[in-house]
Design a protein around this motif. Structure first.
Motif, PDB file in Angstrom:
ATOM      1  N   GLN A  68       0.817  -1.209   0.000  1.00  0.00           N
ATOM      2  CA  GLN A  68       0.000   0.000   0.000  1.00  0.00           C
ATOM      3  C   GLN A  68       0.851   1.260   0.000  1.00  0.00           C
ATOM      4  O   GLN A  68       0.553   2.237  -0.698  1.00  0.00           O
ATOM      5  CB  GLN A  68      -0.934  -0.016   1.214  1.00  0.00           C
ATOM      6  CG  GLN A  68      -2.031  -1.067   1.128  1.00  0.00           C
ATOM      7  CD  GLN A  68      -2.853  -1.139   2.409  1.00  0.00           C
ATOM      8  OE1 GLN A  68      -2.613  -0.414   3.377  1.00  0.00           O
ATOM      9  NE2 GLN A  68      -3.846  -2.033   2.417  1.00  0.00           N
ATOM     10  N   GLU A  69       1.936   1.221   0.785  1.00  0.00           N
ATOM     11  CA  GLU A  69       2.831   2.382   0.818  1.00  0.00           C
ATOM     12  C   GLU A  69       3.482   2.600  -0.543  1.00  0.00           C
ATOM     13  O   GLU A  69       3.593   3.740  -1.023  1.00  0.00           O
ATOM     14  CB  GLU A  69       3.902   2.182   1.889  1.00  0.00           C
ATOM     15  CG  GLU A  69       3.362   2.246   3.312  1.00  0.00           C
ATOM     16  CD  GLU A  69       4.436   1.916   4.339  1.00  0.00           C
ATOM     17  OE1 GLU A  69       5.601   1.692   3.930  1.00  0.00           O
ATOM     18  OE2 GLU A  69       4.109   1.876   5.540  1.00  0.00           O
ATOM     19  N   MET A  70       3.930   1.520  -1.181  1.00  0.00           N
ATOM     20  CA  MET A  70       4.572   1.638  -2.490  1.00  0.00           C
ATOM     21  C   MET A  70       3.582   2.096  -3.557  1.00  0.00           C
ATOM     22  O   MET A  70       3.914   2.888  -4.425  1.00  0.00           O
ATOM     23  CB  MET A  70       5.193   0.293  -2.902  1.00  0.00           C
ATOM     24  CG  MET A  70       6.409  -0.119  -2.090  1.00  0.00           C
ATOM     25  SD  MET A  70       7.782   1.085  -2.195  1.00  0.00           S
ATOM     26  CE  MET A  70       7.528   2.049  -0.682  1.00  0.00           C
ATOM     27  N   GLU A  71       2.362   1.594  -3.469  1.00  0.00           N
ATOM     28  CA  GLU A  71       1.347   2.015  -4.431  1.00  0.00           C
ATOM     29  C   GLU A  71       1.020   3.498  -4.293  1.00  0.00           C
ATOM     30  O   GLU A  71       0.770   4.180  -5.280  1.00  0.00           O
ATOM     31  CB  GLU A  71       0.079   1.175  -4.273  1.00  0.00           C
ATOM     32  CG  GLU A  71       0.137  -0.163  -4.975  1.00  0.00           C
ATOM     33  CD  GLU A  71      -1.235  -0.754  -5.190  1.00  0.00           C
ATOM     34  OE1 GLU A  71      -1.721  -0.741  -6.328  1.00  0.00           O
ATOM     35  OE2 GLU A  71      -1.821  -1.224  -4.203  1.00  0.00           O
ATOM     36  N   GLN A  72       1.045   3.991  -3.060  1.00  0.00           N
ATOM     37  CA  GLN A  72       0.780   5.411  -2.853  1.00  0.00           C
ATOM     38  C   GLN A  72       1.851   6.257  -3.541  1.00  0.00           C
ATOM     39  O   GLN A  72       1.557   7.301  -4.120  1.00  0.00           O
ATOM     40  CB  GLN A  72       0.735   5.740  -1.351  1.00  0.00           C
ATOM     41  CG  GLN A  72      -0.538   5.290  -0.668  1.00  0.00           C
ATOM     42  CD  GLN A  72      -1.764   5.933  -1.304  1.00  0.00           C
ATOM     43  OE1 GLN A  72      -2.607   5.258  -1.873  1.00  0.00           O
ATOM     44  NE2 GLN A  72      -1.854   7.253  -1.225  1.00  0.00           N
ATOM     45  N   VAL A  73       3.090   5.792  -3.452  1.00  0.00           N
ATOM     46  CA  VAL A  73       4.170   6.491  -4.151  1.00  0.00           C
ATOM     47  C   VAL A  73       3.970   6.380  -5.656  1.00  0.00           C
ATOM     48  O   VAL A  73       4.093   7.352  -6.403  1.00  0.00           O
ATOM     49  CB  VAL A  73       5.545   5.903  -3.761  1.00  0.00           C
ATOM     50  CG1 VAL A  73       6.652   6.469  -4.647  1.00  0.00           C
ATOM     51  CG2 VAL A  73       5.849   6.199  -2.302  1.00  0.00           C
ATOM     52  N   PHE A  74       3.618   5.187  -6.097  1.00  0.00           N
ATOM     53  CA  PHE A  74       3.545   4.901  -7.523  1.00  0.00           C
ATOM     54  C   PHE A  74       2.407   5.641  -8.214  1.00  0.00           C
ATOM     55  O   PHE A  74       2.538   6.069  -9.363  1.00  0.00           O
ATOM     56  CB  PHE A  74       3.408   3.394  -7.713  1.00  0.00           C
ATOM     57  CG  PHE A  74       3.713   2.944  -9.107  1.00  0.00           C
ATOM     58  CD1 PHE A  74       4.834   3.416  -9.772  1.00  0.00           C
ATOM     59  CD2 PHE A  74       2.892   2.045  -9.751  1.00  0.00           C
ATOM     60  CE1 PHE A  74       5.121   2.993 -11.056  1.00  0.00           C
ATOM     61  CE2 PHE A  74       3.177   1.622 -11.033  1.00  0.00           C
ATOM     62  CZ  PHE A  74       4.292   2.091 -11.691  1.00  0.00           C
ATOM     63  N   ILE A  75       1.289   5.768  -7.528  1.00  0.00           N
ATOM     64  CA  ILE A  75       0.151   6.423  -8.167  1.00  0.00           C
ATOM     65  C   ILE A  75      -0.018   7.858  -7.685  1.00  0.00           C
ATOM     66  O   ILE A  75      -1.003   8.517  -8.010  1.00  0.00           O
ATOM     67  CB  ILE A  75      -1.158   5.631  -7.904  1.00  0.00           C
ATOM     68  CG1 ILE A  75      -1.498   5.637  -6.407  1.00  0.00           C
ATOM     69  CG2 ILE A  75      -1.055   4.228  -8.454  1.00  0.00           C
ATOM     70  CD1 ILE A  75      -2.818   4.951  -6.088  1.00  0.00           C
ATOM     71  N   LEU A 128      10.071   3.453 -10.714  1.00  0.00           N
ATOM     72  CA  LEU A 128      10.063   2.712 -11.968  1.00  0.00           C
ATOM     73  C   LEU A 128      11.448   2.193 -12.324  1.00  0.00           C
ATOM     74  O   LEU A 128      11.613   1.069 -12.810  1.00  0.00           O
ATOM     75  CB  LEU A 128       9.549   3.602 -13.109  1.00  0.00           C
ATOM     76  CG  LEU A 128       8.038   3.749 -13.282  1.00  0.00           C
ATOM     77  CD1 LEU A 128       7.752   4.691 -14.427  1.00  0.00           C
ATOM     78  CD2 LEU A 128       7.385   2.403 -13.542  1.00  0.00           C
ATOM     79  N   LYS A 129      12.465   3.024 -12.104  1.00  0.00           N
ATOM     80  CA  LYS A 129      13.827   2.651 -12.509  1.00  0.00           C
ATOM     81  C   LYS A 129      14.368   1.470 -11.724  1.00  0.00           C
ATOM     82  O   LYS A 129      15.374   0.869 -12.124  1.00  0.00           O
ATOM     83  CB  LYS A 129      14.752   3.860 -12.364  1.00  0.00           C
ATOM     84  CG  LYS A 129      14.538   4.902 -13.462  1.00  0.00           C
ATOM     85  CD  LYS A 129      15.520   6.055 -13.337  1.00  0.00           C
ATOM     86  CE  LYS A 129      15.354   7.024 -14.487  1.00  0.00           C
ATOM     87  NZ  LYS A 129      16.296   8.173 -14.391  1.00  0.00           N
ATOM     88  N   ASN A 130      13.718   1.114 -10.609  1.00  0.00           N
ATOM     89  CA  ASN A 130      14.122  -0.079  -9.869  1.00  0.00           C
ATOM     90  C   ASN A 130      13.700  -1.362 -10.588  1.00  0.00           C
ATOM     91  O   ASN A 130      14.257  -2.434 -10.322  1.00  0.00           O
ATOM     92  CB  ASN A 130      13.514  -0.072  -8.468  1.00  0.00           C
ATOM     93  CG  ASN A 130      14.148   0.964  -7.569  1.00  0.00           C
ATOM     94  OD1 ASN A 130      15.349   1.169  -7.627  1.00  0.00           O
ATOM     95  ND2 ASN A 130      13.348   1.609  -6.750  1.00  0.00           N
TER      96      ASN A 130
END
Length: 398
Positions: free
Chosen positions: A341-348, A359-361
């Motif tokens: 959820q934390e990563m998705e918040q960053v992603f979206i 993305l570059k990861n």
């Protein structure tokens, strides 16, 4: 003192050199170097019989120079000008295609109105940087002009008007999600934002080689930036946060924690072996001293060193044993879900820099072709039919 004298001498020599060049230019002579596009060097003799070089107009090239200034004065940008030149078969002096940098250099060069300028560029700064105009040394009428001064000044006014310090700069490529990740499937060049379409409402990605050199080098493929960004986010999100990958991540992390614990156990065994070796060596030294075989005064320093090494190993071993006694953390599905959820918040989210870093990861590149756009991960890849993206045949002004 020597450094001060050297600096003074160098400065004085530079001033003398500049004075000589200025006098040469006032006489209508060149100071060496290749002629700019539109001119050619011709040999001549001065009043004292010295061989000199003058500028003479190369009429075949001069026609192109005048065309460039006229197109710019009519409101065309660098990209439209280079496309016009390349599409109509005009070639640079090298015989190759035109590019933006060459055209930008021509429209800013006072040589085309018959002026010679010294001290214009700041050589202490990387790249082409101009000094304040008040520091320039301007010598007019040193050679025949190619364009009228009135036309030249009109072009300079347009250049100044379009400069980002005078007008709101267009959003740079760095504000777009896929900047630095996209490549052209046809020529291998990078993709970037090259135009904004009619009304400048939407930004468009396109091949940078197409943008700089025209369709003769690469046909390019225009894609609306916001729609491609959204589609890539959706595809990557679907892949990275799928149920399969979540389960795989959970398993990999728990295997990794067990591996760490096993590794610590091996380290404890190695520390115990090394400690036992140090203690055995110390014991042999003590026995030799007690039996009178070795004089203590001769090996005192060595004993102190061995004792220090023994104490260091004991402390390190104690730390590892305390950590090994602790049960390894178990990564649960709930922990992974919070992380997801934390990563998705960053992603979206709306922070493009964070999104791009994320993305570059996982993404090596996004390859854009005419019929499909392909996301290449560091392991494998997926394809996106390019039909979902609206193509455009217009050539937005740069």
């Amino acid at each position: 003192m020597i450094e001060v004298i050297d600096e003074f001498y160098s400065a004085a020599l530079a001033q003398e050199t500049i004075r000589g060049m200025i006098e040469n230019a006032r006489g209508g002579y060149r100071n060496g170097g290749l002629p700019v596009y539109g001119y050619q060097n011709v040999r001549s003799t001065d009043g004292n019989g010295n061989q000199k070089t003058r500028y003479e107009i190369n009429e075949a090239e001069a026609r192109i120079v005048r065309l460039i200034f006229e197109l710019y004065a009519k409101g065309n940008g660098l990209k439209n000008i280079l496309m016009h030149l390349n599409d109509h078969g005009h070639r640079a002096r090298s015989g190759g295609l035109w590019n933006k940098a060459t055209i930008a250099s021509i429209v800013r060069n006072e040589a085309y109105i018959g002026w010679t300028i010294f001290n214009k560029k700041d050589t202490k700064i990387y790249g082409i940087q101009f000094k304040p105009r008040t520091e320039w040394v301007i010598i007019k009428n040193t050679h025949p002009p190619i364009v009228a001064e009135q036309l030249f000044n009109r072009v300079q006014a347009l250049i100044e008007e379009r400069h980002p310090t005078r007008t709101a700069a267009r959003t740079t490529a760095s504000t777009y999600l896929l900047s630095g990740l996209m490549t052209c499937d046809r020529c291998g060049s990078s993709y970037g934002v090259t135009g904004y379409g009619r009304g400048k409402k939407y930004a468009y990605y396109n091949c940078l080689t197409y943008s700089k050199k025209g369709k003769q080098v690469c046909p390019g493929h225009s894609i609306r930036a916001d729609e491609l960004d959204a589609m890539v986010i959706a595809k990557v999100r679907e892949r990275l946060f799928s149920e399969f990958n979540i389960r795989q991540l959970l398993n990999d992390l728990n295997v990794a924690t067990r591996t760490v614990k096993d590794g610590r156990c091996e380290q404890v065994k190695d520390l115990k072996r090394r400690l036992a070796d140090k203690e055995a060596r110390l014991l042999r030294q003590y026995e030799a001293i007690e039996s009178g075989k070795i004089d203590l005064s001769l090996i005192g320093d060595r004993l102190r060193a061995l004792k220090a090494e023994q104490n260091a190993l004991r402390e390190e071993l104690a730390n590892f044993e305390r950590e090994t006694m602790l049960a390894p953390p178990v990564i649960t599905r709930a922990i992974i879900e919070r992380y997801r959820q934390e990563m998705e918040q960053v992603f979206i989210g709306e922070n493009v820099q964070e999104q791009r870093a994320f993305l570059k990861n996982f993404i090596e590149k996004v390859v854009v072709g005419e019929s499909e756009t392909r996301i290449v991960y560091y392991a494998g890849g997926i394809r996106i039919p390019s039909g979902i993206f609206p193509a455009t045949s217009e050539h937005p002004r740069p």
